[in-house]
Design an enzyme around this catalytic site. Sequence first.
Site, short mmCIF file in Angstrom:
data_model
loop_
_atom_site.label_atom_id
_atom_site.label_comp_id
_atom_site.label_asym_id
_atom_site.label_seq_id
_atom_site.Cartn_x
_atom_site.Cartn_y
_atom_site.Cartn_z
CE LYS A 32 -0.22 0.16 4.87
NZ LYS A 32 -0.22 1.20 5.80
CD GLN A 248 -2.92 -4.53 8.76
OE1 GLN A 248 -1.93 -4.09 9.33
NE2 GLN A 248 -2.96 -4.74 7.45
#
Length: 762
Positions: A32, A248
């Site tokens: 990412k 997360q």
Amino acid sequence: MVTPEGLNEPQAEAVAHVAGPLVVFAGAGSGKTRVITYRIANLVAQHGVAPWRILAVTFTNKAAAEMRSRVEKLVGAELGREVWVGTFHATCARVLRRWGSAVDVPQSFVIYDTQDQRTLVNRILKELQLDDKRYPARAMLGRIGKEKQELRGPGSMNTASYDDEIAAKVFARYQEHLKAAGAVDFDDLIVKTVELLQGESADAKQLRRRFEHVLVDEFQDTNFAQYTLLRLLSSERQNLFVVGDDDQSIYRWRGADIRNIRSFTADFPGARMVKLEQNYRSTGAIVRAALGVIEPSLGRVPKELWTANDPGDPIEVISVRDERDEATIALRIVRESREAGHDLREIAIFYRVNAQSRVLEEALRAERIPYQVVGGAKFYERAEVKDALAYARAIVNSRSDVDVLRIVNVPARGIGQTTMDRVVAGADEQRISVWDALSDDAALAALAPAARKRIAAFVQVMLGLRKETEQMAPSDALEHILGRVGYVDMLKQDGSVEAEGRLENLRELVGSARDFEGQDAQPTLALFLERVSLQSDTDDLRDQGKVTLMTVHAAKGLEYDTVVMSGMEEDMFPYRSLDPSRDHDVEEERRLAYVAVTRARRRLVLTHASERQVFGSSRMGRPSRFINDIPADVRRHSQTEAMRVATRFVDRPPPSSGGFDRARAVAPWRHPTSAGGPPSSARPSSPPPSAEPGSRFVDREFFDDVPEGEAMPRVKRGMLVKHEVFGEGRVLAVEEASDPKVVAAFPGWGEKRVLLRFLRLA
DNA sequence: ATTCCTGCCTTTTTT
DNA sequence: AGGCAGGAAT
């Protein structure tokens, strides 16, 4: 499919995105940061967006630094420097430093940390004559923080109860004090910036238009205030690009709202969504383990994490006797790794709470293995460092009462508590700052002449320092201050080992100021103080040749070849899961476990202790439910020698008593997910011929050398145990049986004979 | 005013 | 176990 830049299809799609809102669900290890930095580069290089009209926000300084360096690599340092990259807090501080006056934030504002906040609230409790037992500062601040994260002020908060009214009153007074002190707390950095942006001033209008593109990392951890800030900053063009992973999300306790990412497409009709599901980081076994851990999680946005990497080795689950045994295992892993020629930098040891680090550190130190601890005892929170900074802050901004009060009598100047109590009361009454009270003869009229004289001397010293340090670099200023006020002399005269350490810390502080001067274009003392406030020790770069120890929270965003996750027991991880009085959030603990597992690239070791010292007293533990959630075919169990000895010693009855069924004896500790139901005849428990009697559980997979190293309760005479009804008691005797009993003395109940499975360690 | 003692309370996790 | 606040002793 892979693009010329080496991006896979969804990555390329996100990178190429130009206008409009977009949410990227980025699985662990799916690249990412690459996507964010490439996209910034793309905007600058391909679409001619001015770099200073791009804002990239992160949560940690470390992530911000990483992002900045990667952007600079892609578009060149000159352009890259112009991009606004920073944490939420640093970005807001930067905005407020410049435009904050519209919302009562002066240019010289200081940032109060948690300690400062508590000091201030305690003072307010005193001022309002509230019982600090009934209204603890901690709780008050928790409440205030919660309100701020939801963008509510003392006037707009929900006051249903009397206690709410009190909280609102404290909150109101707290804000008044901050304002008078020219100070903000962490939450205020966001809140005040939101206020500013919501205003109708020319500055506000300009700021709302300023950023053509807003990019956010770890979006799942944003709270309402932060989300609102982002929406305001992108309100003009709606070019909001958020990246995150709801799996997360681990900061609910500080206000993060997972719905921000889960409902993004609902909040922004027409928003695009991209999912990054290919993991490039870890072995197949680790990815499968991670999936096993996260799958029971509720309300997930569906994602299919997968990897093309090798399956690799199974996860190692090791039963250890206690935390010292656990440290021995950690040492063993480190040694093996070193002998295999790996850099220690590629090894990390994780734990759930900082308190666990001590034993691990001791073991590493004893073996002279270099290590670094991330977080924990924070440098900038040491008393002497705080003192030095308080001097500096009081000089930069004398209205900051917390700082003035901190240093007014350090080193001792004969300005005692009684004197200062009076000064503070007077200052509160007249609504002036403590500093103003100290420098105002009229305000001191009621004091003894001797006290007034000492105060006058203090005021003169401070005024002198302000003049003298005006043109100095921060490091010189700090050095000058510490010398002038006698702080260094005080420590030198002390001569103790601690004092020596404190001096060393002060030298380090001066050194860090010097570093800062090398980095910043305009290294003023005020800016140095700001950086210190927003810096956490977590941001240190990774040292070569050192093992890293840290909490799982601190590990988010990092990766290591080898990860040792310690303390994998119920009640440790998930933390406090056995405490019914707490509203623990097992969902969040599960996501935290997912974060832990996904940090490992090649080797993952989980240890769980059957016994552990918590708050000084011994406590037994069964393996964490999260271990069970890892698919059996990718984990391998073993136990340490110490564990083997311990279980043999306690659990194997003398031959004469025969057939003690261990599985039954430990039933209540063993099945966290099934609520206390003991394994019974439903589970055939005849051991295989090769095994020792009673040495196996049948609901588990076993491998070669595994004589079943489950955590075993080792109840012995003299131990403190806890019973649902009888409370705490001392064990007098243990009766071995298929269902063992314990005789224990419970204060107020006398001696009781109860089944072992109804007891917990106290 | 300072220092020493005692008892409590803590512990998530971070900007 | 350790840190810190409040109180007693010097």
